[in-house]
Design an enzyme around this catalytic site. Structure first.
Site, PDB file in Angstrom:
ATOM      1  N   ARG A  51      43.336  67.843  24.690  1.00 31.94           N
ATOM      2  CA  ARG A  51      44.665  67.726  24.075  1.00 31.94           C
ATOM      3  C   ARG A  51      45.195  69.130  23.806  1.00 31.94           C
ATOM      4  O   ARG A  51      46.369  69.417  24.022  1.00 31.94           O
ATOM      5  CB  ARG A  51      44.635  66.896  22.787  1.00 31.94           C
ATOM      6  CG  ARG A  51      45.976  66.986  22.025  1.00 31.94           C
ATOM      7  CD  ARG A  51      46.211  65.938  20.946  1.00 31.94           C
ATOM      8  NE  ARG A  51      45.031  65.542  20.217  1.00 31.94           N
ATOM      9  CZ  ARG A  51      44.372  66.291  19.329  1.00 31.94           C
ATOM     10  NH1 ARG A  51      44.772  67.512  19.047  1.00 31.94           N
ATOM     11  NH2 ARG A  51      43.293  65.820  18.731  1.00 31.94           N
ATOM     12  N   LYS A 201      61.881  64.164  37.486  1.00 30.65           N
ATOM     13  CA  LYS A 201      62.994  64.158  38.419  1.00 30.65           C
ATOM     14  C   LYS A 201      62.775  65.200  39.522  1.00 30.65           C
ATOM     15  O   LYS A 201      61.885  65.029  40.312  1.00 30.65           O
ATOM     16  CB  LYS A 201      64.295  64.357  37.641  1.00 30.65           C
ATOM     17  CG  LYS A 201      64.373  63.525  36.327  1.00 30.65           C
ATOM     18  CD  LYS A 201      64.447  62.047  36.558  1.00 30.65           C
ATOM     19  CE  LYS A 201      64.316  61.182  35.297  1.00 30.65           C
ATOM     20  NZ  LYS A 201      65.181  61.516  34.188  1.00 30.65           N
TER      21      LYS A 201
HETATM   22  C1  LIG Z   1      65.243  61.254  32.776  1.00 34.25           C
HETATM   23  C2  LIG Z   1      65.890  62.262  31.913  1.00 34.25           C
HETATM   24  C3  LIG Z   1      65.363  62.570  30.647  1.00 34.25           C
HETATM   25  C4  LIG Z   1      64.172  61.850  30.053  1.00 34.25           C
HETATM   26  O1  LIG Z   1      62.987  62.116  30.750  1.00 34.25           O
HETATM   27  P1  LIG Z   1      61.769  61.084  30.915  1.00 34.25           P
HETATM   28  O2  LIG Z   1      60.831  61.834  31.801  1.00 34.25           O
HETATM   29  O3  LIG Z   1      62.334  59.842  31.546  1.00 34.25           O
HETATM   30  O4  LIG Z   1      61.234  60.824  29.556  1.00 34.25           O
HETATM   31  C5  LIG Z   1      65.987  63.570  29.920  1.00 34.25           C
HETATM   32  N1  LIG Z   1      67.084  64.215  30.386  1.00 34.25           N
HETATM   33  C6  LIG Z   1      67.618  63.920  31.586  1.00 34.25           C
HETATM   34  C7  LIG Z   1      68.822  64.667  32.050  1.00 34.25           C
HETATM   35  C8  LIG Z   1      67.052  62.932  32.383  1.00 34.25           C
HETATM   36  O5  LIG Z   1      67.604  62.636  33.563  1.00 34.25           O
END
Ligand SMILES: *Cc1c(COP(=O)(O)O)cnc(C)c1O
Length: 381
Positions: A51, A201
């Site tokens: 952790r 992403k």
């Molecule tokens: C998807 C997203 C998040 C959140 O991220 P997670 O990995 O789904 O928890 C935050 N900001 C933006 C711009 C996103 O597209």
């Protein structure tokens, strides 16, 4: 790895020296929870418990810091886990945050439904207008939160201008750099204090891992964030860290193709009779195109647009594409289509962040642009 290397080189090498024991050219997946100590407190390389630190995560965190030009990177289990850690590090009851009028629905939900319960106040401003942000700052304001380009309306905020306003007021500027990635935009160099990522992403880039990150250039703040990361525990696991690193190696070439494909699709949509409005910062008609051109290397792979015929027409379009897969998330090599009002942004319905019902969002992948254009053209009819 020297900071003098260019982005493409850092993406492949920063934090990823060949394994000293075996010469493995890729950091191994250290799927381990604890480490043998050489006598009580005799830690090898500082590793004690996974952790607190894990070598695969360290490789990712060093890489993230290098790519964003920060002093330290921290990797989390998701983008929202990273945001939660940041907010609990920066804020205490009675504090106030300025949030944007266009943002990821989950970020808004974190403020409205979670952080608000702990006595933290927030108010919404149009962050594309620096004067509106200045006017929203209160004596209790601790942070200004910015997403640029924003999700799902591709709004642009002038990061350097907001950094000036924030620092004049003694407030931290947070930039969610998920849509641009550090290849297209470097918020810390423009004056931001902290960069937030959903590495799910573009950083991961292959729709196969959920993760998040924080990067800061401020060594003191980095210490506080690292303390909270360990104290709260929402860390990225070794395999997720490895997958994210694997994705980052090709970030530069992917972002070039995402941007080139999205530019062609935006042009197609602008000329299409069934499309009433197109949101893409690369279009000269975008209200802040000049600012985007100043602070971004290219304009990224996200395009949103409104269709004639209202919500029903938008929903039907999402059902008719064949190559564009109907799904949430974004930033993967494959193209996705979605209806923000009913999907990713359902949590902002009825708020100042509500999105148009006839809006469709595309995450343009790296397939052949000709094939993508053919698919959208048939779906639009
Ligand atoms: C998807 C997203 C998040 C959140 O991220 P997670 O990995 O789904 O928890 C935050 N900001 C933006 C711009 C996103 O597209």
């Amino acid at each position: 790895m020297s900071d003098q290397h260019s982005f493409e080189t850092l993406a492949i090498h920063a934090g990823q020296d060949p394994d000293p024991l075996t010469g493995a050219v890729v950091p191994p997946i250290y799927q381990v929870s604890t480490y043998k100590q050489d006598g009580v407190g005799g830690l090898r390389g500082g590793y004690e418990y996974s952790r607190s630190a894990n070598p695969t995560r360290t490789a990712l965190e060093e890489n993230l810091a290098a790519l964003e030009g920060g002093a330290r990177g921290l990797a989390f289990a998701s983008g929202l886990a990273a945001e939660d850690c940041l907010l609990r590090t920066l804020l205490a009851p009675g504090d106030h945050v300025v949030i944007p009028n266009d943002a990821y629905g989950g970020t808004f939900r974190l403020f409205a439904k979670v952080v608000a319960r702990w006595g933290v106040e927030w108010s919404v401003a149009d962050t594309s207008d620096p004067a509106a942000v200045r006017a929203a700052i209160r004596p209790q304001t601790k942070a200004i939160w910015v997403e640029t380009p924003s999700n799902p309306l591709l709004g642009i905020t002038d990061i350097a201008a907001l950094a000036g306003i924030a620092h004049e007021a003694g407030v931290k500027l947070v930039v969610d750099n998920t849509f641009a990635s550090p290849y297209l935009q470097q918020p810390l160099a423009l004056g931001a204090d902290v960069v937030v990522h959903s590495t799910t992403k573009y950083m991961g880039g292959h729709s196969d891992v959920v993760g998040g990150a924080l990067v800061t250039a401020d060594a003191g703040l980095a210490e506080e964030l690292a303390f909270h990361q360990n104290a709260m525990g929402a860390i990225a696991g070794p395999f997720d860290s490895w997958l994210t690193l694997r994705g980052i190696k090709t970030l530069a070439v992917r972002m070039d193709r995402h941007s080139a494909n999205a530019e062609r699709i935006a042009e197609l949509l602008v000329a299409h009779p069934k499309v009433t409005q197109v949101f893409y910062p690369g279009l000269p008609g975008h209200a802040l195109h000049e600012v985007a051109a100043k602070q971004m290397r290219a304009f990224g792979g996200m395009v949103s647009f409104r269709v004639e015929g209202g919500e029903e027409a938008a929903v039907e379009l999402c059902n008719r594409t064949e190559l564009f897969t109907l799904g949430e998330s974004l930033g993967g090599v494959e193209s996705l289509i979605e209806h923000p009002g009913r999907m990713t942004h359902a949590s902002v319905a009825g708020s100042a962040l509500e999105v148009p019902a006839d809006l469709v969002r595309l995450s343009v992948g790296i397939e052949s642009a000709d094939d993508l254009i053919a698919d959208l053209t048939q779906a639009l009819g």
